[in-house]
Design a protein around this motif. Structure first.
Motif, PDB file in Angstrom:
ATOM      1  N   GLY A 218       0.812  -1.217   0.000  1.00  0.00           N
ATOM      2  CA  GLY A 218       0.000   0.000   0.000  1.00  0.00           C
ATOM      3  C   GLY A 218       0.837   1.254   0.000  1.00  0.00           C
ATOM      4  O   GLY A 218       2.047   1.231  -0.222  1.00  0.00           O
ATOM      5  N   GLN A 219       0.169   2.368   0.265  1.00  0.00           N
ATOM      6  CA  GLN A 219       0.849   3.662   0.287  1.00  0.00           C
ATOM      7  C   GLN A 219       1.525   3.871   1.630  1.00  0.00           C
ATOM      8  O   GLN A 219       0.938   3.610   2.682  1.00  0.00           O
ATOM      9  CB  GLN A 219      -0.130   4.791   0.017  1.00  0.00           C
ATOM     10  N   TRP A 220       2.765   4.332   1.582  1.00  0.00           N
ATOM     11  CA  TRP A 220       3.561   4.625   2.770  1.00  0.00           C
ATOM     12  C   TRP A 220       4.259   5.956   2.559  1.00  0.00           C
ATOM     13  O   TRP A 220       4.573   6.330   1.435  1.00  0.00           O
ATOM     14  CB  TRP A 220       4.612   3.537   2.999  1.00  0.00           C
ATOM     15  N   HIS A 221       4.518   6.640   3.659  1.00  0.00           N
ATOM     16  CA  HIS A 221       5.183   7.938   3.590  1.00  0.00           C
ATOM     17  C   HIS A 221       6.282   8.002   4.631  1.00  0.00           C
ATOM     18  O   HIS A 221       6.065   7.640   5.791  1.00  0.00           O
ATOM     19  CB  HIS A 221       4.171   9.060   3.810  1.00  0.00           C
ATOM     20  N   THR A 222       7.440   8.443   4.217  1.00  0.00           N
ATOM     21  CA  THR A 222       8.555   8.586   5.148  1.00  0.00           C
ATOM     22  C   THR A 222       8.204   9.665   6.161  1.00  0.00           C
ATOM     23  O   THR A 222       7.886  10.791   5.793  1.00  0.00           O
ATOM     24  CB  THR A 222       9.847   8.965   4.398  1.00  0.00           C
ATOM     25  N   ILE A 223       8.278   9.300   7.426  1.00  0.00           N
ATOM     26  CA  ILE A 223       8.001  10.246   8.504  1.00  0.00           C
ATOM     27  C   ILE A 223       9.296  10.629   9.212  1.00  0.00           C
ATOM     28  O   ILE A 223       9.563  11.799   9.442  1.00  0.00           O
ATOM     29  CB  ILE A 223       6.963   9.665   9.485  1.00  0.00           C
ATOM     30  N   TYR A 224      10.108   9.616   9.526  1.00  0.00           N
ATOM     31  CA  TYR A 224      11.383   9.855  10.196  1.00  0.00           C
ATOM     32  C   TYR A 224      12.504   9.086   9.499  1.00  0.00           C
ATOM     33  O   TYR A 224      12.287   8.010   8.956  1.00  0.00           O
ATOM     34  CB  TYR A 224      11.342   9.392  11.658  1.00  0.00           C
ATOM     35  N   ALA A 225      13.696   9.662   9.570  1.00  0.00           N
ATOM     36  CA  ALA A 225      14.915   8.981   9.142  1.00  0.00           C
ATOM     37  C   ALA A 225      15.970   9.299  10.194  1.00  0.00           C
ATOM     38  O   ALA A 225      15.970  10.388  10.778  1.00  0.00           O
ATOM     39  CB  ALA A 225      15.366   9.466   7.770  1.00  0.00           C
ATOM     40  N   ALA A 226      16.854   8.340  10.452  1.00  0.00           N
ATOM     41  CA  ALA A 226      17.938   8.558  11.409  1.00  0.00           C
ATOM     42  C   ALA A 226      19.169   7.799  10.910  1.00  0.00           C
ATOM     43  O   ALA A 226      19.049   6.767  10.259  1.00  0.00           O
ATOM     44  CB  ALA A 226      17.539   8.058  12.797  1.00  0.00           C
ATOM     45  N   ALA A 227      20.343   8.337  11.235  1.00  0.00           N
ATOM     46  CA  ALA A 227      21.583   7.683  10.830  1.00  0.00           C
ATOM     47  C   ALA A 227      22.683   8.027  11.820  1.00  0.00           C
ATOM     48  O   ALA A 227      22.651   9.093  12.449  1.00  0.00           O
ATOM     49  CB  ALA A 227      21.995   8.138   9.427  1.00  0.00           C
ATOM     50  N   ASP A 228      23.650   7.125  11.949  1.00  0.00           N
ATOM     51  CA  ASP A 228      24.789   7.450  12.806  1.00  0.00           C
ATOM     52  C   ASP A 228      25.668   8.511  12.136  1.00  0.00           C
ATOM     53  O   ASP A 228      26.446   9.177  12.796  1.00  0.00           O
ATOM     54  CB  ASP A 228      25.567   6.202  13.209  1.00  0.00           C
TER      55      ASP A 228
END
Length: 178
Positions: free
Chosen positions: A30-40
């Motif tokens: 289905g449809q998804w939307h990026t809400i958060y991203a995190a990286a070291d």
């Protein structure tokens, strides 16, 4: 373009401690939307970073042996829509040679939230990245806490969480504000 592809491929990897042993395609299709991203290495996922992308849709082909990802990513200075089909590798891990070697996993799935994890080896450094995608515009408090826990377990500082909804915009998707 390729960095966005890499980030999005992260969106369909299956298995880890928190994920069910077998992925239920109905939970990720289905449809998804990026809400958060995190990286070291936060620079990789910040606005304009090489691993910044915006999920649009996930489809499962053949019980998710071949996930199809549709996402927006920067390419030659503009934002473009891409659709890529990837094949599950050993176990529930995807390995992609793209701007280095990338090992991807889906680490958490619920009806309203998917968290992906990948490690990007660009030949100089390995960067750990998670993305929290949802069906809506935000996570409930419990979902945000779960996302933060998953980051902590993987050595990604929660202060490196980027709220993608507030800091980005994909064409034809009003969820992302400038």
């Amino acid at each position: 373009m390729k960095a966005g592809f890499l980030t999005l491929l992260l969106g369909l990897v299956c298995a880890a401690q928190e994920a069910p042993a077998e992925l239920d395609p109905s939970q990720v299709t289905g449809q998804w939307h990026t809400i958060y991203a995190a990286a070291d290495n936060k620079e990789k996922i910040m606005k304009g970073g090489p691993l910044r992308c915006y999920y649009h849709q996930i489809e499962c082909i053949n019980d998710c042996k071949y996930p199809s990802l549709t996402f927006y990513a920067k390419d030659d200075g503009g934002c473009q829509l891409f659709t890529e089909v990837i094949k599950r590798q050993e176990g529930d891990v995807y390995v992609i040679e793209f701007t280095g070697t990338n090992v991807l996993q889906l680490i958490y799935v619920s009806d309203n939230m998917v968290v992906t994890y990948f490690e990007n080896d660009d030949g100089e450094k390995i960067t750990k990245i998670t993305e929290g995608v949802g069906r809506g515009d935000s996570f409930a408090q419990e979902e945000l806490q779960k996302y933060q826990e998953l980051n902590s377990k993987r050595g990604i500082p929660n202060e490196n969480i980027e709220n993608v909804i507030e800091t980005g915009k994909a064409p034809e998707d009003s969820r992302y504000r400038k």
